[in-house]
Motif scaffolding. Structure first.
Motif, PDB file in Angstrom:
ATOM      1  N   TRP A 211      -3.029  -7.730  -0.227  1.00 23.23           N
ATOM      2  CA  TRP A 211      -1.760  -7.099   0.138  1.00 23.23           C
ATOM      3  C   TRP A 211      -0.756  -7.164  -1.016  1.00 23.23           C
ATOM      4  O   TRP A 211      -0.005  -6.206  -1.251  1.00 23.23           O
ATOM      5  CB  TRP A 211      -1.169  -7.772   1.383  1.00 23.23           C
ATOM      6  N   LYS A 212      -0.741  -8.263  -1.744  1.00 27.29           N
ATOM      7  CA  LYS A 212       0.157  -8.387  -2.897  1.00 27.29           C
ATOM      8  C   LYS A 212      -0.141  -7.297  -3.932  1.00 27.29           C
ATOM      9  O   LYS A 212       0.780  -6.676  -4.490  1.00 27.29           O
ATOM     10  CB  LYS A 212      -0.024  -9.776  -3.512  1.00 27.29           C
ATOM     11  N   LEU A 213      -1.419  -7.033  -4.164  1.00 23.81           N
ATOM     12  CA  LEU A 213      -1.800  -6.010  -5.142  1.00 23.81           C
ATOM     13  C   LEU A 213      -1.555  -4.604  -4.599  1.00 23.81           C
ATOM     14  O   LEU A 213      -1.119  -3.710  -5.338  1.00 23.81           O
ATOM     15  CB  LEU A 213      -3.275  -6.182  -5.517  1.00 23.81           C
ATOM     16  N   LEU A 214      -1.810  -4.391  -3.311  1.00 26.04           N
ATOM     17  CA  LEU A 214      -1.551  -3.070  -2.722  1.00 26.04           C
ATOM     18  C   LEU A 214      -0.077  -2.706  -2.804  1.00 26.04           C
ATOM     19  O   LEU A 214       0.293  -1.529  -2.908  1.00 26.04           O
ATOM     20  CB  LEU A 214      -2.017  -3.042  -1.261  1.00 26.04           C
ATOM     21  N   SER A 215       0.768  -3.722  -2.786  1.00 27.04           N
ATOM     22  CA  SER A 215       2.220  -3.485  -2.825  1.00 27.04           C
ATOM     23  C   SER A 215       2.718  -3.050  -4.190  1.00 27.04           C
ATOM     24  O   SER A 215       3.899  -2.753  -4.361  1.00 27.04           O
ATOM     25  CB  SER A 215       2.963  -4.743  -2.351  1.00 27.04           C
ATOM     26  N   ILE A 216       1.825  -3.018  -5.194  1.00 24.27           N
ATOM     27  CA  ILE A 216       2.192  -2.458  -6.503  1.00 24.27           C
ATOM     28  C   ILE A 216       2.501  -0.972  -6.352  1.00 24.27           C
ATOM     29  O   ILE A 216       3.387  -0.426  -7.006  1.00 24.27           O
ATOM     30  CB  ILE A 216       1.046  -2.660  -7.526  1.00 24.27           C
ATOM     31  N   LEU A 217       1.758  -0.310  -5.447  1.00 29.55           N
ATOM     32  CA  LEU A 217       1.928   1.130  -5.223  1.00 29.55           C
ATOM     33  C   LEU A 217       2.949   1.373  -4.115  1.00 29.55           C
ATOM     34  O   LEU A 217       3.119   0.528  -3.238  1.00 29.55           O
ATOM     35  CB  LEU A 217       0.590   1.761  -4.811  1.00 29.55           C
ATOM     36  N   PRO A 218       3.615   2.507  -4.145  1.00 31.37           N
ATOM     37  CA  PRO A 218       4.560   2.839  -3.072  1.00 31.37           C
ATOM     38  C   PRO A 218       3.849   2.892  -1.721  1.00 31.37           C
ATOM     39  O   PRO A 218       2.666   3.224  -1.628  1.00 31.37           O
ATOM     40  CB  PRO A 218       5.082   4.232  -3.462  1.00 31.37           C
TER      41      PRO A 218
ATOM     42  N   SER B 237       3.950   4.985   0.518  1.00 34.73           N
ATOM     43  CA  SER B 237       3.459   6.319   0.859  1.00 34.73           C
ATOM     44  C   SER B 237       2.034   6.568   0.359  1.00 34.73           C
ATOM     45  O   SER B 237       1.340   7.469   0.841  1.00 34.73           O
ATOM     46  CB  SER B 237       4.391   7.393   0.278  1.00 34.73           C
ATOM     47  N   GLU B 238       1.588   5.778  -0.628  1.00 38.24           N
ATOM     48  CA  GLU B 238       0.236   5.949  -1.181  1.00 38.24           C
ATOM     49  C   GLU B 238      -0.833   5.268  -0.329  1.00 38.24           C
ATOM     50  O   GLU B 238      -2.016   5.555  -0.464  1.00 38.24           O
ATOM     51  CB  GLU B 238       0.180   5.380  -2.607  1.00 38.24           C
ATOM     52  N   LEU B 239      -0.416   4.354   0.550  1.00 36.31           N
ATOM     53  CA  LEU B 239      -1.380   3.576   1.344  1.00 36.31           C
ATOM     54  C   LEU B 239      -1.786   4.385   2.580  1.00 36.31           C
ATOM     55  O   LEU B 239      -1.370   4.111   3.700  1.00 36.31           O
ATOM     56  CB  LEU B 239      -0.792   2.220   1.751  1.00 36.31           C
ATOM     57  N   LYS B 240      -2.626   5.393   2.349  1.00 33.11           N
ATOM     58  CA  LYS B 240      -2.964   6.354   3.398  1.00 33.11           C
ATOM     59  C   LYS B 240      -4.112   5.885   4.290  1.00 33.11           C
ATOM     60  O   LYS B 240      -4.410   6.499   5.306  1.00 33.11           O
ATOM     61  CB  LYS B 240      -3.323   7.703   2.772  1.00 33.11           C
ATOM     62  N   ARG B 241      -4.788   4.806   3.916  1.00 36.13           N
ATOM     63  CA  ARG B 241      -5.940   4.340   4.689  1.00 36.13           C
ATOM     64  C   ARG B 241      -5.589   3.170   5.615  1.00 36.13           C
ATOM     65  O   ARG B 241      -6.464   2.582   6.228  1.00 36.13           O
ATOM     66  CB  ARG B 241      -7.070   3.924   3.740  1.00 36.13           C
ATOM     67  N   ILE B 242      -4.305   2.814   5.661  1.00 36.86           N
ATOM     68  CA  ILE B 242      -3.877   1.662   6.461  1.00 36.86           C
ATOM     69  C   ILE B 242      -2.922   2.121   7.550  1.00 36.86           C
ATOM     70  O   ILE B 242      -2.013   2.914   7.298  1.00 36.86           O
ATOM     71  CB  ILE B 242      -3.204   0.600   5.562  1.00 36.86           C
ATOM     72  N   SER B 243      -3.110   1.625   8.754  1.00 36.93           N
ATOM     73  CA  SER B 243      -2.270   2.047   9.872  1.00 36.93           C
ATOM     74  C   SER B 243      -0.849   1.506   9.712  1.00 36.93           C
ATOM     75  O   SER B 243      -0.622   0.487   9.048  1.00 36.93           O
ATOM     76  CB  SER B 243      -2.876   1.555  11.192  1.00 36.93           C
ATOM     77  N   GLU B 244       0.100   2.192  10.323  1.00 37.49           N
ATOM     78  CA  GLU B 244       1.513   1.811  10.236  1.00 37.49           C
ATOM     79  C   GLU B 244       1.741   0.394  10.756  1.00 37.49           C
ATOM     80  O   GLU B 244       2.586  -0.346  10.242  1.00 37.49           O
ATOM     81  CB  GLU B 244       2.365   2.794  11.054  1.00 37.49           C
ATOM     82  N   GLU B 245       0.982  -0.005  11.751  1.00 36.22           N
ATOM     83  CA  GLU B 245       1.121  -1.344  12.328  1.00 36.22           C
ATOM     84  C   GLU B 245       0.941  -2.427  11.265  1.00 36.22           C
ATOM     85  O   GLU B 245       1.738  -3.370  11.161  1.00 36.22           O
ATOM     86  CB  GLU B 245       0.084  -1.511  13.437  1.00 36.22           C
ATOM     87  N   TYR B 246      -0.086  -2.274  10.442  1.00 44.26           N
ATOM     88  CA  TYR B 246      -0.367  -3.290   9.424  1.00 44.26           C
ATOM     89  C   TYR B 246       0.581  -3.159   8.232  1.00 44.26           C
ATOM     90  O   TYR B 246       0.934  -4.160   7.604  1.00 44.26           O
ATOM     91  CB  TYR B 246      -1.825  -3.195   8.967  1.00 44.26           C
ATOM     92  N   LEU B 247       0.978  -1.929   7.924  1.00 48.78           N
ATOM     93  CA  LEU B 247       1.950  -1.743   6.839  1.00 48.78           C
ATOM     94  C   LEU B 247       3.257  -2.451   7.166  1.00 48.78           C
ATOM     95  O   LEU B 247       3.850  -3.130   6.323  1.00 48.78           O
ATOM     96  CB  LEU B 247       2.208  -0.244   6.604  1.00 48.78           C
ATOM     97  N   ASP B 248       3.720  -2.300   8.395  1.00 52.73           N
ATOM     98  CA  ASP B 248       4.974  -2.937   8.805  1.00 52.73           C
ATOM     99  C   ASP B 248       4.862  -4.447   8.753  1.00 52.73           C
ATOM    100  O   ASP B 248       5.830  -5.151   8.435  1.00 52.73           O
ATOM    101  CB  ASP B 248       5.353  -2.494  10.222  1.00 52.73           C
ATOM    102  N   LYS B 249       3.665  -4.962   9.030  1.00 55.90           N
ATOM    103  CA  LYS B 249       3.491  -6.403   9.137  1.00 55.90           C
ATOM    104  C   LYS B 249       3.206  -7.075   7.780  1.00 55.90           C
ATOM    105  O   LYS B 249       3.704  -8.194   7.511  1.00 55.90           O
ATOM    106  CB  LYS B 249       2.314  -6.689  10.087  1.00 55.90           C
ATOM    107  N   TYR B 250       2.429  -6.414   6.893  1.00 54.76           N
ATOM    108  CA  TYR B 250       1.942  -7.104   5.705  1.00 54.76           C
ATOM    109  C   TYR B 250       2.435  -6.533   4.369  1.00 54.76           C
ATOM    110  O   TYR B 250       2.327  -7.208   3.341  1.00 54.76           O
ATOM    111  CB  TYR B 250       0.412  -7.099   5.681  1.00 54.76           C
ATOM    112  N   TYR B 251       2.901  -5.286   4.330  1.00 58.74           N
ATOM    113  CA  TYR B 251       3.311  -4.697   3.062  1.00 58.74           C
ATOM    114  C   TYR B 251       4.484  -5.463   2.488  1.00 58.74           C
ATOM    115  O   TYR B 251       5.483  -5.714   3.188  1.00 58.74           O
ATOM    116  CB  TYR B 251       3.676  -3.214   3.245  1.00 58.74           C
ATOM    117  N   LEU B 252       4.395  -5.850   1.218  1.00 62.86           N
ATOM    118  CA  LEU B 252       5.442  -6.662   0.581  1.00 62.86           C
ATOM    119  C   LEU B 252       6.510  -5.732   0.020  1.00 62.86           C
ATOM    120  O   LEU B 252       6.288  -5.023  -0.967  1.00 62.86           O
ATOM    121  CB  LEU B 252       4.844  -7.520  -0.543  1.00 62.86           C
ATOM    122  N   LYS B 253       7.682  -5.759   0.648  1.00 64.93           N
ATOM    123  CA  LYS B 253       8.773  -4.893   0.189  1.00 64.93           C
ATOM    124  C   LYS B 253       9.416  -5.516  -1.052  1.00 64.93           C
ATOM    125  O   LYS B 253       9.632  -6.709  -1.124  1.00 64.93           O
ATOM    126  CB  LYS B 253       9.811  -4.723   1.295  1.00 64.93           C
ATOM    127  N   LYS B 254       9.690  -4.659  -2.029  1.00 59.00           N
ATOM    128  CA  LYS B 254      10.290  -5.152  -3.283  1.00 59.00           C
ATOM    129  C   LYS B 254      11.806  -5.203  -3.146  1.00 59.00           C
ATOM    130  O   LYS B 254      12.408  -4.440  -2.446  1.00 59.00           O
ATOM    131  CB  LYS B 254       9.893  -4.239  -4.432  1.00 59.00           C
TER     132      LYS B 254
END
Length: 457
Positions: free
Chosen positions: A431-438, A440-457
């Motif tokens: 998740w730390k590495l996925l958060s390098i990209l915006p 909007s680029e994480l098209k293979r992950i559901s919104e539920e997990y994005l809200d929970k794990y995506y690291l906001k800068k």
């Protein structure tokens, strides 16, 4: 009392021909007694009417045709098994070589076991944690699976084998877990490295080790994996343990098979290997798995070095047909200092989807795995483009992808040989590495997990 024969007619290297023999079976054990009373063991390789061809376990030096006698023991090779095997080191024939006493057996098992009956097989569906992120996160090992590691000369497959043997476990503390480690054709230095590595970390207490050295007879090298699988079957299917079997190096085993086939003057197949090598390898690999109505399981990781880095060589080629995927080590990553140098895009675990998700690893595992594969593939393309055209030719988003690929190799794949990671730590690094990209680029992950794990800068 076994009948004795004084009809040895020929000795050629490790092979011996005995004539006028009655009632002897293929694979039966024999004993040669020399004039001075010394005894050496042998095994029946071929029966032709009353003539028997046997393979010697020891040297043929000193065997006099007229003064030596042979007796056949009426049984095949057996392994004395007991739970006391855990923490012990044996040679390729199952004899203790750690200075400890002989095993007091609970029973003796024929080492020429049978593959698991397909009707009795249960589907592999439970996660085994190896502590290696490139395997756990992206090419997950599932309980009961056969997942080989394809390496090449000079790559650190021995270190990876030892690392997995030390770190591997199931996630439930209540489950009994054991490792059977079988090393074939290794040097004294490698044997010492494996033993000391397990002893220092305490992993030896849950491990049964079989070691066959490079200067040991070829017949012992052929027996070693059968000994290992027999020990695993006892621990798994009679003692209810989850057993991980690691074998290194299958290439040395196949070379021993070719040596004996050549000595028997059999018609060679591809690259001089016997035509029955596929069947022979399958007879070992297919003994791993899960059985219905049995709490134990055998998971197998055979490690092999690809001669000349050739994936189409008979040994990796046939192994790939029998097993469920492969982990491939990359010489390019090794040169970059990535350890272990797992090429995640070329590697594949065909059963990975069965061992991940809610109740097994974590509910977001499948989505993050797919997204990491996608980002790394695009990041490698961006890096290649940057090499040809220069960084200035890349769009800002492609530069982000190139950065992701670089950091993915350095932080996710590369973890050294002494570091073990829990699956939650592996997912967090992802998740730390996925958060390098915006986002909007994480098209293979559901919104539920994005809200929970995506690291906001």
């Amino acid at each position: 009392m076994p009948k004795e024969y004084r009809t040895i007619s020929e000795v050629a290297g490790p092979l011996m021909l005995v004539k006028n023999v009655d009632g002897v079976a293929y694979n039966e054990l024999g004993e040669i007694e020399l004039k001075n009373g010394e005894r050496r063991r042998c095994k029946v390789l071929e029966v032709n009417k009353s003539d028997v061809l046997v393979q010697l376990f020891e040297s043929s030096t000193g065997i006099n045709l007229s003064d030596s006698k042979v007796r056949f023991l009426g049984k095949q090779m057996e392994l004395a098994v007991s739970e006391d095997m855990l923490g012990r080191v044996f040679d390729g024939l199952g004899r203790p070589i750690d200075g400890g006493p002989s095993i007091i057996p609970e029973k003796r098992m024929d080492v020429n076991g049978l593959p698991i009956n397909p009707v009795r097989r249960d589907y592999p569906n439970e996660f085994i944690q190896t502590g290696v992120s490139a395997i756990d996160g992206l090419n997950t090992l599932v309980r009961g699976q056969k997942l080989p590691i394809f390496s090449a000369s000079g790559l650190p497959h021995s270190e990876l084998a030892a690392q997995i043997a030390r770190q591997a476990k199931t996630l439930k503390d209540s489950e009994k877990f054991a490792v059977v480690f079988c090393a074939m054709g290794i040097t004294f230095e490698e044997a010492d490295y494996f033993t000391e590595s397990f002893r220092k970390t305490g992993a030896l207490q849950r491990t049964v080790m079989f070691q066959n050295l490079a200067n040991d007879p070829a017949i012992e090298r052929i027996a070693a994996p059968k000994m290992a699988m027999t020990a695993a079957e006892y621990l798994a299917f009679e003692k209810g343990m989850h057993v991980l079997v690691i074998m290194t190096d299958i290439t040395n085993y196949a070379d021993a098979l070719r040596e004996i086939s050549s000595a028997k003057k059999e018609v060679p197949g591809r690259r001089g290997y016997p035509g029955y090598m596929y069947t022979d390898l399958a007879s070992i690999y297919e003994r791993a798995g899960r059985q219905k109505d049995c709490s134990g399981s055998i998971t197998l990781i055979p490690i092999l070095t690809m001669p000349e880095d050739d994936k189409t060589h008979p040994i990796p080629d046939l192994t790939g047909y029998i097993t469920e995927g492969q982990i491939i080590l990359s010489r390019e990553l090794f040169r970059k200092g990535v350890t272990p140098p797992v090429d995640v895009l070329s590697s594949l675990s065909r059963l990975k989807d069965k061992g991940i998700g809610e109740g097994k690893t974590r509910s977001d595992h499948r989505d993050t795995m797919n997204q990491l594969f996608s980002f790394y593939a695009r990041g490698k393309d961006a890096k290649e483009l940057m090499t040809i055209l220069g960084e200035s030719a890349l769009t800002p988003i492609d530069r982000k992808y190139a950065e992701f690929a670089e950091r993915f190799e350095e932080e996710y794949v590369s973890q050294g040989t002494e570091t073990g990671r829990e699956i939650t730590e592996t997912l967090s690094i992802g998740w730390k590495l996925l958060s390098i990209l915006p986002k909007s680029e994480l098209k293979r992950i559901s919104e539920e997990y994005l809200d929970k794990y995506y690291l906001k800068k």
